[in-house]
Design a protein around this motif. Structure first.
Motif, PDB file in Angstrom:
ATOM      1  N   ALA A   1      21.461  -1.825  -5.111  1.00  0.00           N
ATOM      2  CA  ALA A   1      20.644  -2.387  -6.185  1.00  0.00           C
ATOM      3  C   ALA A   1      19.100  -2.569  -6.102  1.00  0.00           C
ATOM      4  O   ALA A   1      18.341  -3.019  -6.806  1.00  0.00           O
ATOM      5  CB  ALA A   1      21.108  -3.308  -6.861  1.00  0.00           C
ATOM      6  N   VAL A   2      18.622  -2.200  -4.759  1.00  0.00           N
ATOM      7  CA  VAL A   2      17.207  -2.606  -4.377  1.00  0.00           C
ATOM      8  C   VAL A   2      16.407  -1.434  -4.068  1.00  0.00           C
ATOM      9  O   VAL A   2      16.880  -0.280  -3.795  1.00  0.00           O
ATOM     10  CB  VAL A   2      17.199  -3.528  -3.327  1.00  0.00           C
ATOM     11  CG1 VAL A   2      17.781  -4.989  -3.636  1.00  0.00           C
ATOM     12  CG2 VAL A   2      17.806  -3.148  -1.988  1.00  0.00           C
ATOM     13  N   ASP A   3      15.210  -1.491  -4.057  1.00  0.00           N
ATOM     14  CA  ASP A   3      14.179  -0.476  -3.375  1.00  0.00           C
ATOM     15  C   ASP A   3      14.024  -0.252  -2.076  1.00  0.00           C
ATOM     16  O   ASP A   3      14.246   1.056  -1.791  1.00  0.00           O
ATOM     17  CB  ASP A   3      12.866  -0.730  -4.193  1.00  0.00           C
ATOM     18  CG  ASP A   3      12.906  -0.827  -5.674  1.00  0.00           C
ATOM     19  OD1 ASP A   3      13.563   0.153  -6.428  1.00  0.00           O
ATOM     20  OD2 ASP A   3      12.020  -1.795  -6.097  1.00  0.00           O
TER      21      ASP A   3
ATOM     22  N   LEU B   1      11.094 -11.036 -14.171  1.00  0.00           N
ATOM     23  CA  LEU B   1      10.547 -12.330 -14.044  1.00  0.00           C
ATOM     24  C   LEU B   1       9.530 -12.414 -13.093  1.00  0.00           C
ATOM     25  O   LEU B   1       9.063 -13.321 -12.783  1.00  0.00           O
ATOM     26  CB  LEU B   1      11.796 -13.335 -13.824  1.00  0.00           C
ATOM     27  CG  LEU B   1      12.874 -13.016 -14.838  1.00  0.00           C
ATOM     28  CD1 LEU B   1      14.074 -14.087 -14.775  1.00  0.00           C
ATOM     29  CD2 LEU B   1      12.113 -13.717 -16.370  1.00  0.00           C
ATOM     30  N   ALA B   2       9.528 -11.498 -11.905  1.00  0.00           N
ATOM     31  CA  ALA B   2       8.703 -11.898 -10.752  1.00  0.00           C
ATOM     32  C   ALA B   2       8.128 -10.407 -10.324  1.00  0.00           C
ATOM     33  O   ALA B   2       8.677  -9.271 -10.528  1.00  0.00           O
ATOM     34  CB  ALA B   2       9.676 -12.382  -9.574  1.00  0.00           C
ATOM     35  N   ASP B   3       7.107 -10.733  -9.356  1.00  0.00           N
ATOM     36  CA  ASP B   3       6.584  -9.486  -8.754  1.00  0.00           C
ATOM     37  C   ASP B   3       7.122  -8.987  -7.583  1.00  0.00           C
ATOM     38  O   ASP B   3       7.157  -7.749  -7.340  1.00  0.00           O
ATOM     39  CB  ASP B   3       4.970  -9.798  -8.170  1.00  0.00           C
ATOM     40  CG  ASP B   3       4.092 -10.383  -9.064  1.00  0.00           C
ATOM     41  OD1 ASP B   3       4.196  -9.861 -10.359  1.00  0.00           O
ATOM     42  OD2 ASP B   3       3.417 -11.516  -8.971  1.00  0.00           O
ATOM     43  N   LEU B   4       8.426  -9.803  -7.302  1.00  0.00           N
ATOM     44  CA  LEU B   4       8.974  -9.366  -5.790  1.00  0.00           C
ATOM     45  C   LEU B   4      10.201  -9.917  -5.891  1.00  0.00           C
ATOM     46  O   LEU B   4      10.066 -11.212  -6.033  1.00  0.00           O
ATOM     47  CB  LEU B   4       8.019  -9.389  -4.671  1.00  0.00           C
ATOM     48  CG  LEU B   4       8.821  -9.179  -3.313  1.00  0.00           C
ATOM     49  CD1 LEU B   4       9.142  -7.583  -3.215  1.00  0.00           C
ATOM     50  CD2 LEU B   4       8.207  -9.631  -2.074  1.00  0.00           C
ATOM     51  N   VAL B   5      11.389  -9.207  -5.546  1.00  0.00           N
ATOM     52  CA  VAL B   5      12.727  -9.945  -5.547  1.00  0.00           C
ATOM     53  C   VAL B   5      13.257  -9.620  -4.173  1.00  0.00           C
ATOM     54  O   VAL B   5      13.254  -8.514  -3.752  1.00  0.00           O
ATOM     55  CB  VAL B   5      13.727  -9.376  -6.714  1.00  0.00           C
ATOM     56  CG1 VAL B   5      14.938  -9.914  -6.381  1.00  0.00           C
ATOM     57  CG2 VAL B   5      13.318  -9.480  -7.852  1.00  0.00           C
ATOM     58  N   ILE B   6      13.678 -10.655  -3.431  1.00  0.00           N
ATOM     59  CA  ILE B   6      14.098 -10.422  -1.859  1.00  0.00           C
ATOM     60  C   ILE B   6      15.624 -11.077  -1.932  1.00  0.00           C
ATOM     61  O   ILE B   6      15.924 -12.170  -2.527  1.00  0.00           O
ATOM     62  CB  ILE B   6      13.214 -11.315  -0.947  1.00  0.00           C
ATOM     63  CG1 ILE B   6      11.555 -10.842  -1.228  1.00  0.00           C
ATOM     64  CG2 ILE B   6      13.702 -11.138   0.286  1.00  0.00           C
ATOM     65  CD1 ILE B   6      10.742 -11.780  -0.316  1.00  0.00           C
TER      66      ILE B   6
ATOM     67  N   VAL C   1       0.670  -1.229   0.228  1.00  0.00           N
ATOM     68  CA  VAL C   1       0.038  -0.098   0.004  1.00  0.00           C
ATOM     69  C   VAL C   1       0.759   1.280   0.084  1.00  0.00           C
ATOM     70  O   VAL C   1       0.277   2.349   0.073  1.00  0.00           O
ATOM     71  CB  VAL C   1      -0.893  -0.193   1.220  1.00  0.00           C
ATOM     72  CG1 VAL C   1      -1.922  -1.063   1.000  1.00  0.00           C
ATOM     73  CG2 VAL C   1       0.163   0.109   2.631  1.00  0.00           C
ATOM     74  N   ALA C   2       2.179   1.238  -0.269  1.00  0.00           N
ATOM     75  CA  ALA C   2       2.886   2.238  -0.101  1.00  0.00           C
ATOM     76  C   ALA C   2       3.285   2.943  -1.407  1.00  0.00           C
ATOM     77  O   ALA C   2       3.053   2.301  -2.295  1.00  0.00           O
ATOM     78  CB  ALA C   2       4.511   2.005   0.468  1.00  0.00           C
ATOM     79  N   THR C   3       3.328   4.145  -1.398  1.00  0.00           N
ATOM     80  CA  THR C   3       3.670   4.812  -2.610  1.00  0.00           C
ATOM     81  C   THR C   3       4.929   4.707  -3.222  1.00  0.00           C
ATOM     82  O   THR C   3       6.166   4.181  -2.369  1.00  0.00           O
ATOM     83  CB  THR C   3       3.528   6.447  -2.533  1.00  0.00           C
ATOM     84  OG1 THR C   3       4.446   6.708  -1.464  1.00  0.00           O
ATOM     85  CG2 THR C   3       2.385   6.686  -1.960  1.00  0.00           C
ATOM     86  N   GLY C   4       5.141   4.843  -4.187  1.00  0.00           N
ATOM     87  CA  GLY C   4       6.325   4.571  -5.054  1.00  0.00           C
ATOM     88  C   GLY C   4       6.744   2.770  -5.477  1.00  0.00           C
ATOM     89  O   GLY C   4       5.727   2.237  -5.403  1.00  0.00           O
ATOM     90  N   THR C   5       7.945   2.536  -5.647  1.00  0.00           N
ATOM     91  CA  THR C   5       8.200   1.187  -6.415  1.00  0.00           C
ATOM     92  C   THR C   5       8.673   0.525  -5.020  1.00  0.00           C
ATOM     93  O   THR C   5       9.735   0.999  -4.423  1.00  0.00           O
ATOM     94  CB  THR C   5       8.936   1.462  -7.467  1.00  0.00           C
ATOM     95  OG1 THR C   5       8.386   2.211  -8.379  1.00  0.00           O
ATOM     96  CG2 THR C   5       9.346  -0.293  -8.037  1.00  0.00           C
ATOM     97  N   HIS C   6       8.133  -0.689  -4.905  1.00  0.00           N
ATOM     98  CA  HIS C   6       8.790  -1.680  -3.981  1.00  0.00           C
ATOM     99  C   HIS C   6       8.791  -3.151  -4.419  1.00  0.00           C
ATOM    100  O   HIS C   6       8.020  -4.124  -3.860  1.00  0.00           O
ATOM    101  CB  HIS C   6       7.958  -1.525  -2.593  1.00  0.00           C
ATOM    102  CG  HIS C   6       7.653   0.034  -2.025  1.00  0.00           C
ATOM    103  ND1 HIS C   6       8.785   0.449  -1.504  1.00  0.00           N
ATOM    104  CD2 HIS C   6       6.521   0.754  -2.262  1.00  0.00           C
ATOM    105  CE1 HIS C   6       8.325   1.804  -1.065  1.00  0.00           C
ATOM    106  NE2 HIS C   6       7.066   2.017  -1.474  1.00  0.00           N
ATOM    107  N   THR C   7       9.563  -3.233  -5.372  1.00  0.00           N
ATOM    108  CA  THR C   7       9.588  -4.580  -5.950  1.00  0.00           C
ATOM    109  C   THR C   7      10.685  -5.335  -5.670  1.00  0.00           C
ATOM    110  O   THR C   7      11.052  -6.403  -5.991  1.00  0.00           O
ATOM    111  CB  THR C   7       9.784  -4.454  -7.581  1.00  0.00           C
ATOM    112  OG1 THR C   7      10.555  -3.511  -8.191  1.00  0.00           O
ATOM    113  CG2 THR C   7       8.063  -4.042  -7.971  1.00  0.00           C
ATOM    114  N   SER C   8      11.840  -4.649  -4.968  1.00  0.00           N
ATOM    115  CA  SER C   8      13.045  -5.471  -4.588  1.00  0.00           C
ATOM    116  C   SER C   8      13.348  -4.959  -3.241  1.00  0.00           C
ATOM    117  O   SER C   8      13.414  -3.799  -2.859  1.00  0.00           O
ATOM    118  CB  SER C   8      13.958  -5.286  -5.634  1.00  0.00           C
ATOM    119  OG  SER C   8      14.434  -3.736  -5.475  1.00  0.00           O
TER     120      SER C   8
END
Length: 636
Positions: free
Chosen positions: A594-596, A571-576, A456-463
């Motif tokens: 390299a991550v958000d 390739l994915a919705d989320l990278v951890i 629900v946060a603003t911005g990009t949070h995919t990694s």
């Protein structure tokens, strides 16, 4: 729509097949819920449906869906899964009972939803959320100002957690593993050397029996050394001292032959009375079994012989004296003469008898095995002693060293970051199973809450990248738990094990690796081809080293991490990313760019204050401010 029918359209043109209506997390302002299902009808696309809550007193309330990435407007094709998340205000709940809810997709198209089931103990927001994690409409007013927020009442009252004995020893041993392993190795090596260099020791025992003359026998009054005293044990002890005489040792040495002396015999043989009996034990110790038996038997025979010779000397002297007295007696038939005759007879019996007062009861047998502990048992006991010594040394160093953090507010006092999730401590045996998040609701809910805050946060949070101040803080467990929570929520996840020196996520998740990250940086395969599926979870893919990466390969991974993360996000919705502890290894400082978002994992009762301060300073100097804290072992 009929009252008893749930999830069907009131019109034939639009139908909704409900799959789930679930509670996700409780926020300071309300409860976030999610509706999942499939739409069927003549239309191709619908606007976002609204959630309508009914209240007899306040009337209906229409709620728009939360703007969560990936939760798009529904497709009316009957196959595409649709998800919508809504925040229901708390004033719509009565004693933990949710309001009646309906889903409205279009005018005249209303779908009754089943009763909302709330967790028995829903998790409150664990801390003031950080700027940017929750939108303004869902952010408490106290968090709007600059700087860290003050802990709330529940946090201020959090007790210092008591630790079990094992919770004190095991973390201390892991913290000082080199010292522990060194002390254990030293104990084992010392025991092994002792076993190798020591000569085998054989023990042989011969038993002697003592038969002293009765105290009341006055016919042999000239032989006081052979009488019993008032204390029988004292008589046996006296006989043992007589058997230790120089004469016995000298005779034994002469019989044993060349190389034996009286002093050597005294060093080899021990004579002891047996408590509560008339026995003496003659114990011989030697590095040869047959020789030990020979020494014990020879010494016993010598003791008997020396004792017999002394007895005979005394008896002969007494016999000569008795005969002289008998010859000078005036009345050969008188009482005095009869007493002398009786004494002479008794003395003759002693002279004719063998081993009258000291005899061999049991000769020594040849010992079958050396005395003492078997070599393997000796090494094992030495190793056990080394473990005890190492544990004590580790605990002592732990006590006198930097203190461990005992409360969540102690963590935020050192590093004032928002606490995004509180994770119960997971036993190590369960960590190895991998599926910690999917098997326990107490673990699943905090990870779902953490995931939702980024959704629900603003911005990009995919990694996301997870790191920690030190080893054992729960970083890898949190990374796998968050990944599993994301896949449970229907998201495709790539989990990257960047703890390159000791990767273990593949073993935890039982993933079979064909290629590793070292193959990617070497240009042999693409990221997509190096991803390994996780058994039982088709939405989770793992990128991990095949084996620990040598120092020469660490720099290449750091140089290509931006490209690796970029390809994985396609390739994915989320990278951890699971990275090494930033307080001990600097790799995470490079990977964090390299991550958000960066998450810092700390563990109550485990993380040291000095390690947390080091991690804070390194991250701040590298301009990597974490989005928040994940606290493992905190009181929920």
């Amino acid at each position: 729509m009929d009252a008893g029918r749930t999830g069907e359209a009131e019109t034939e043109a639009l139908e909704f097949d409900l799959e789930s209506f679930e509670h996700l997390v409780e926020t300071p302002r309300g409860h976030i819920v999610r509706v999942t299902g499939r739409w069927r009808g003549v239309q191709s696309v619908l606007p976002h449906p609204t959630l309508v809550t009914e209240d007899p007193e306040k009337g209906p309330l229409s709620l728009a869906p939360l703007p969560i990435p990936g939760q798009d407007a529904p497709k009316v094709d009957g196959t595409t899964e649709w998800r919508g998340s809504y925040s229901i205000p708390k004033d719509r709940f009565t004693r933990r009972e949710g309001p009646a809810c309906r889903l409205q997709a279009a005018p005249g198209s209303v779908y009754d939803l089943p009763e909302l089931v709330l967790p028995e103990a829903p998790l409150q927001a664990s801390h003031k959320p950080p700027p940017g994690i929750l939108p303004t409409a869902y952010r408490p007013a106290a968090a709007a100002g600059p700087g860290p927020a003050a802990p709330d009442e529940a946090e201020a009252a959090e007790p210092i957690q008591t630790q079990r004995f094992t919770d004190l020893i095991l973390p201390a041993m892991r913290s000082h593993r080199r010292l522990v392993l060194g002390l254990i190795a030293l104990a084992v090596v010392g025991a092994a050397i002792g076993v190798l260099v020591r000569s085998p020791t054989y023990t042989a025992v011969t038993t002697l029996v003592v038969t002293p003359l009765p105290r009341q026998d006055v016919t042999l009054s000239e032989l006081p050394e052979l009488r019993t005293g008032s204390n029988p044990e004292s008589t046996i002890a006296t006989t043992a001292e007589l058997a230790r005489s120089r004469d016995v040792s000298t005779l034994t040495a002469r019989r044993l032959g060349r190389g034996w002396t009286q002093q050597r015999v005294d060093r080899t043989v021990v004579i002891e009375p047996v408590s509560g009996s008339n026995n003496l034990t003659v114990t011989a110790v030697d590095d040869d079994g047959p020789r030990a038996a020979r020494i014990a038997n020879t010494f016993a025979a010598s003791a008997v012989e020396v004792r017999d010779q002394r007895l005979r000397r005394l008896a002969n002297a007494a016999l000569t004296d008795a005969r002289a007295q008998l010859a000078g007696t005036a009345d050969p038939a008188g009482s005095q003469a009869q007493a002398l005759e009786l004494r002479i007879s008794a003395l003759r019996q002693i002279l004719n008898a063998k081993e009258a007062t000291l005899s061999v009861s049991h000769a020594a047998d040849v010992p079958a095995s050396p005395a003492g502990l078997p070599p393997l048992l000796a090494v094992f006991l030495s190793a056990l002693a080394g473990v005890v010594l190492a544990a004590g040394a580790a605990v002592l160093l732990d006590i006198v060293g930097s203190r461990r953090i005992g409360r969540t507010q102690d963590i935020t006092a050192v590093y004032p970051l928002p606490v995004l999730a509180r994770i119960p401590a997971v036993p190590r045996r369960r960590q190895l199973r991998g599926r910690v998040a999917a098997s326990d609701g107490r673990l699943r809910e905090p990870f779902r809450s953490l995931l939702l805050q980024f959704e629900v946060a603003t911005g990009t949070h995919t990694s996301l990248m997870l790191t920690s101040p030190s080893n054992g803080d729960g970083k890898t467990t949190s990374a796998t738990g968050l990944a599993l929570a994301a896949t449970d929520a229907g998201r495709d996840v790539v989990l990257v094990d960047l703890d390159l020196r000791k990767p273990d996520i593949a073993a935890r998740l039982r993933a079979e690796l064909t290629h590793g990250i070292e193959d990617v940086v070497a240009g042999h395969v693409a990221v997509e081809d190096a991803l390994a599926p996780v058994p039982g979870n088709p939405r989770l893919l793992l990128l991990s080293p095949l084996q620990p990466v040598p120092l020469s390969g660490l720099g290449e991974v750091s140089r290509q991490i931006d490209t690796i993360v970029e390809q994985a996000t396609r390739l994915a919705d989320l990278v951890i990313l699971d990275t090494p502890p930033v307080g001990e290894i600097s790799d995470a400082l490079t990977f964090g760019r390299a991550v958000d978002d960066v998450l810092l994992v700390a563990r109550v009762g485990r993380t040291r204050e000095a390690a947390l301060e080091t991690a804070r300073d390194l991250l701040e100097r590298s301009e990597l401010r974490p989005a928040g804290l994940v606290v493992v072992g905190a009181t929920l």
